[in-house]
Design a protein around this motif. Structure first.
Motif, PDB file in Angstrom:
ATOM      1  N   ASP A 134       0.573  -4.249   3.362  1.00 44.40           N
ATOM      2  CA  ASP A 134      -0.705  -3.629   3.019  1.00 44.40           C
ATOM      3  C   ASP A 134      -0.363  -2.386   2.189  1.00 44.40           C
ATOM      4  O   ASP A 134       0.070  -1.358   2.721  1.00 44.40           O
ATOM      5  CB  ASP A 134      -1.461  -3.248   4.293  1.00 44.40           C
ATOM      6  N   LYS A 135      -0.548  -2.487   0.887  1.00 45.86           N
ATOM      7  CA  LYS A 135      -0.095  -1.420  -0.010  1.00 45.86           C
ATOM      8  C   LYS A 135      -0.805  -0.090   0.258  1.00 45.86           C
ATOM      9  O   LYS A 135      -0.198   0.976   0.094  1.00 45.86           O
ATOM     10  CB  LYS A 135      -0.295  -1.852  -1.464  1.00 45.86           C
ATOM     11  N   ALA A 136      -2.053  -0.162   0.647  1.00 41.16           N
ATOM     12  CA  ALA A 136      -2.783   1.079   0.915  1.00 41.16           C
ATOM     13  C   ALA A 136      -2.196   1.796   2.120  1.00 41.16           C
ATOM     14  O   ALA A 136      -1.957   3.020   2.084  1.00 41.16           O
ATOM     15  CB  ALA A 136      -4.264   0.769   1.137  1.00 41.16           C
ATOM     16  N   LEU A 137      -1.943   1.061   3.218  1.00 43.08           N
ATOM     17  CA  LEU A 137      -1.356   1.677   4.409  1.00 43.08           C
ATOM     18  C   LEU A 137       0.057   2.168   4.135  1.00 43.08           C
ATOM     19  O   LEU A 137       0.465   3.237   4.608  1.00 43.08           O
ATOM     20  CB  LEU A 137      -1.347   0.676   5.567  1.00 43.08           C
ATOM     21  N   LEU A 138       0.815   1.376   3.367  1.00 35.03           N
ATOM     22  CA  LEU A 138       2.178   1.788   3.049  1.00 35.03           C
ATOM     23  C   LEU A 138       2.172   3.061   2.213  1.00 35.03           C
ATOM     24  O   LEU A 138       3.005   3.961   2.423  1.00 35.03           O
ATOM     25  CB  LEU A 138       2.902   0.664   2.310  1.00 35.03           C
ATOM     26  N   ALA A 139       1.236   3.158   1.260  1.00 36.92           N
ATOM     27  CA  ALA A 139       1.146   4.362   0.430  1.00 36.92           C
ATOM     28  C   ALA A 139       0.807   5.580   1.279  1.00 36.92           C
ATOM     29  O   ALA A 139       1.382   6.666   1.099  1.00 36.92           O
ATOM     30  CB  ALA A 139       0.110   4.168  -0.670  1.00 36.92           C
ATOM     31  N   ASP A 177       5.347   5.742  -4.763  1.00 31.94           N
ATOM     32  CA  ASP A 177       5.294   4.411  -5.374  1.00 31.94           C
ATOM     33  C   ASP A 177       6.679   3.785  -5.440  1.00 31.94           C
ATOM     34  O   ASP A 177       6.834   2.576  -5.258  1.00 31.94           O
ATOM     35  CB  ASP A 177       4.700   4.493  -6.781  1.00 31.94           C
ATOM     36  N   ALA A 178       7.700   4.597  -5.724  1.00 30.61           N
ATOM     37  CA  ALA A 178       9.062   4.082  -5.797  1.00 30.61           C
ATOM     38  C   ALA A 178       9.521   3.563  -4.443  1.00 30.61           C
ATOM     39  O   ALA A 178      10.152   2.511  -4.337  1.00 30.61           O
ATOM     40  CB  ALA A 178      10.004   5.169  -6.308  1.00 30.61           C
ATOM     41  N   ILE A 179       9.215   4.323  -3.383  1.00 27.52           N
ATOM     42  CA  ILE A 179       9.596   3.893  -2.034  1.00 27.52           C
ATOM     43  C   ILE A 179       8.905   2.577  -1.694  1.00 27.52           C
ATOM     44  O   ILE A 179       9.533   1.630  -1.196  1.00 27.52           O
ATOM     45  CB  ILE A 179       9.232   4.980  -1.001  1.00 27.52           C
ATOM     46  N   ALA A 180       7.598   2.486  -1.969  1.00 28.38           N
ATOM     47  CA  ALA A 180       6.856   1.261  -1.685  1.00 28.38           C
ATOM     48  C   ALA A 180       7.386   0.095  -2.499  1.00 28.38           C
ATOM     49  O   ALA A 180       7.481  -1.033  -1.997  1.00 28.38           O
ATOM     50  CB  ALA A 180       5.370   1.478  -1.978  1.00 28.38           C
ATOM     51  N   ASP A 181       7.760   0.340  -3.742  1.00 31.72           N
ATOM     52  CA  ASP A 181       8.277  -0.711  -4.603  1.00 31.72           C
ATOM     53  C   ASP A 181       9.603  -1.241  -4.081  1.00 31.72           C
ATOM     54  O   ASP A 181       9.832  -2.454  -4.040  1.00 31.72           O
ATOM     55  CB  ASP A 181       8.442  -0.181  -6.030  1.00 31.72           C
ATOM     56  N   ASP A 200       3.955  -2.218  12.076  1.00 28.52           N
ATOM     57  CA  ASP A 200       2.487  -2.188  11.997  1.00 28.52           C
ATOM     58  C   ASP A 200       1.928  -0.849  11.514  1.00 28.52           C
ATOM     59  O   ASP A 200       1.041  -0.819  10.646  1.00 28.52           O
ATOM     60  CB  ASP A 200       1.884  -2.547  13.360  1.00 28.52           C
ATOM     61  N   PRO A 201       2.403   0.298  12.015  1.00 27.65           N
ATOM     62  CA  PRO A 201       1.813   1.577  11.591  1.00 27.65           C
ATOM     63  C   PRO A 201       2.049   1.934  10.125  1.00 27.65           C
ATOM     64  O   PRO A 201       1.348   2.796   9.584  1.00 27.65           O
ATOM     65  CB  PRO A 201       2.498   2.602  12.509  1.00 27.65           C
ATOM     66  N   ILE A 202       3.022   1.307   9.484  1.00 27.51           N
ATOM     67  CA  ILE A 202       3.330   1.677   8.098  1.00 27.51           C
ATOM     68  C   ILE A 202       2.905   0.593   7.109  1.00 27.51           C
ATOM     69  O   ILE A 202       3.336   0.590   5.950  1.00 27.51           O
ATOM     70  CB  ILE A 202       4.833   1.993   7.925  1.00 27.51           C
ATOM     71  N   GLY A 203       2.068  -0.343   7.560  1.00 28.70           N
ATOM     72  CA  GLY A 203       1.494  -1.304   6.624  1.00 28.70           C
ATOM     73  C   GLY A 203       2.267  -2.583   6.438  1.00 28.70           C
ATOM     74  O   GLY A 203       1.941  -3.372   5.544  1.00 28.70           O
ATOM     75  N   LEU A 204       3.281  -2.826   7.260  1.00 29.93           N
ATOM     76  CA  LEU A 204       4.033  -4.064   7.182  1.00 29.93           C
ATOM     77  C   LEU A 204       3.637  -4.958   8.353  1.00 29.93           C
ATOM     78  O   LEU A 204       3.680  -4.527   9.504  1.00 29.93           O
ATOM     79  CB  LEU A 204       5.548  -3.814   7.221  1.00 29.93           C
ATOM     80  N   THR A 205       3.253  -6.185   8.058  1.00 32.74           N
ATOM     81  CA  THR A 205       2.781  -7.113   9.082  1.00 32.74           C
ATOM     82  C   THR A 205       3.706  -8.316   9.154  1.00 32.74           C
ATOM     83  O   THR A 205       3.998  -8.950   8.125  1.00 32.74           O
ATOM     84  CB  THR A 205       1.352  -7.597   8.778  1.00 32.74           C
TER      85      THR A 205
END
Length: 431
Positions: free
Chosen positions: A357-362, A293-297, A342-347
């Motif tokens: 995309d928080k789910a893909l990033l998580a 969560d910290a990395i995604a934040d 794209d593969p890590i949830g960033l578009t």
């Protein structure tokens, strides 16, 4: 001066509410380096005329503020040249943000000292408020003449003087007093309030909260012992305290504490912002987000700051190549990382902004090879940081302008006033 006033008016109305952070303070050496870089950039810059001064002012200020936000985000990340240090910075979390919000400001290696804790808020710190008497707004109640009153703070005293002209209504006088107090910059805010029955009153609120043990008030208004002054203070009720300043009271792990403010730090580790008193024994647990969560934040904060600059560039883009220069640079950066994100949830969107995309990033942060997947994010951070450093130094590079003359290359001396052009505050209509 009118153009300068316009620029500063836009800055204050648009960005004046922003709260300064610890990253807004700098050492002398850092300020000297910024100044020298500004002069270096302007040394060989051509002489130009601004085609649209009003738009150029707004664009230059917007660029500098958006660039500053990027620099702040990058500064909160580790400067060590490794992905895990840059994006796994601890992020504080509050279990009840209605009671208190938290930010971790401590050292990343201080695991043993930054233990989670609970906080229960008994009451918030409050400012002092003086609310005057409600008087008929449209009536003429004060005789023409010179009036004054004294305003004392805990550090100094001030005398305010104002004139009542023939025909001035009570509302006219209250509006004049409001401007007089607000323009004095005394950490007080004055406003005229109405009761819905055609009456108005002056309300003065301190920007600071709380009282030290030796203090009885944050400000005090009194007359200067003349008839006119006593009449004004008494008629408008300027000295009437409707709310006394008070300290906050809260409990950390059950132990009582107090503070002059609703914003304070705990052991130089957590910065807390009290929001509201606890109800029915509720409390907030302050701890850390999970690593994923910290990395995604942290990635979200970086992309948000980047999107702000992209939005500024898009808003001010136009028909000329000069006006599109910054937006084209940002678009090229976004497109460069499109396939890697794209593969890590960033578009990467059509307007060059980046959505998550928080789910893909998580999922990506929790995978065993997450560091390999995020190598390009780390590279993106460095690219964005370099762009922000350049745009903050020379925002005038991107405004629409007409070149009047080029300087003789290599034969120019640095001029201390060259930075006035960079600042985006001075414009000459005579040329």
């Amino acid at each position: 001066m009118a153009m300068i006033d316009t620029a500063y008016s836009y800055y204050m109305t648009t960005y004046g509410h922003d709260v300064a952070t610890r990253y807004d303070t700098h050492k002398k050496s850092e300020l000297r380096s910024v100044y020298n870089n500004i002069l270096k950039l302007n040394k060989e810059a051509p002489l130009f005329k601004i085609d649209d001064p009003d738009q150029a002012q707004r664009f230059a200020i917007d660029i500098k503020e958006a660039s500053k936000d990027i620099q702040h985000v990058v500064s909160t990340m580790s400067t060590k040249d490794s992905l895990d240090k840059a994006f796994s910075k601890k992020v504080a979390i509050s279990s009840n943000t209605d009671i208190a919000e938290a930010t971790y400001i401590g050292d990343e290696d201080a695991d043993g000292k930054a233990m989670p804790f609970t906080i229960e808020v008994d009451k918030l710190a409050a400012p002092q408020i003086n609310t005057g008497h409600y008087v008929p707004s449209g009536q003429v109640s004060m005789a023409p003449g010179e009036y004054s009153f004294d305003l004392d703070t805990n550090s100094t005293s001030y005398e305010f003087q104002f004139t009542v002209h023939a025909g001035d209504t009570n509302r006219n006088i209250l509006d004049r007093l409001t401007r007089l107090i607000n323009q004095a910059d005394l950490n007080l805010t004055a406003q005229v309030i109405e009761d819905g029955q055609g009456r108005s009153a002056l309300e003065i609120t301190s920007k600071h909260t709380g009282l030290m043990n030796s203090e009885e008030y944050l400000f005090k208004i009194s007359d200067d012992n003349t008839y006119n002054s006593k009449q004004a203070v008494q008629f408008f009720g300027l000295d009437q305290v409707s709310q006394e300043a008070s300290n906050s009271r809260f409990y950390l792990n059950g132990e009582e504490h107090s503070s002059y403010s609703n914003n304070f730090t705990i052991n130089r580790m957590f910065e807390l912002h009290l929001k509201s008193p606890s109800e029915n024994g509720e409390y907030a647990s302050i701890g850390f987000k999970a690593d994923a969560d910290a990395i995604a934040d942290n990635i979200g904060r970086l992309t948000d700051a980047y999107n702000e600059l992209a939005g500024v560039a898009k808003e001010h883009s136009g028909s000329s190549a000069q006006m599109n220069k910054l937006y084209n640079i940002i678009s090229n950066i976004s497109n460069r990382y499109r396939n890697d994100f794209d593969p890590i949830g960033l578009t990467v969107n059509e307007d060059a902004t980046i959505s998550i995309d928080k789910a893909l990033l998580a999922d990506a942060t929790e995978s065993s090879d997450w560091q390999e997947n995020f190598d390009r994010i780390f590279d993106f951070k460095n690219t964005v940081s370099s762009l922000a450093n350049h745009t903050s130094l020379n925002p005038m590079e991107y405004v629409d302008k007409t070149v009047v003359a080029y300087k003789n290359p290599g034969r120019n001396l640095t001029a201390p006033y060259a930075s006035s052009t960079y600042a985006g505050m001075l414009y000459d209509f005579a040329c």
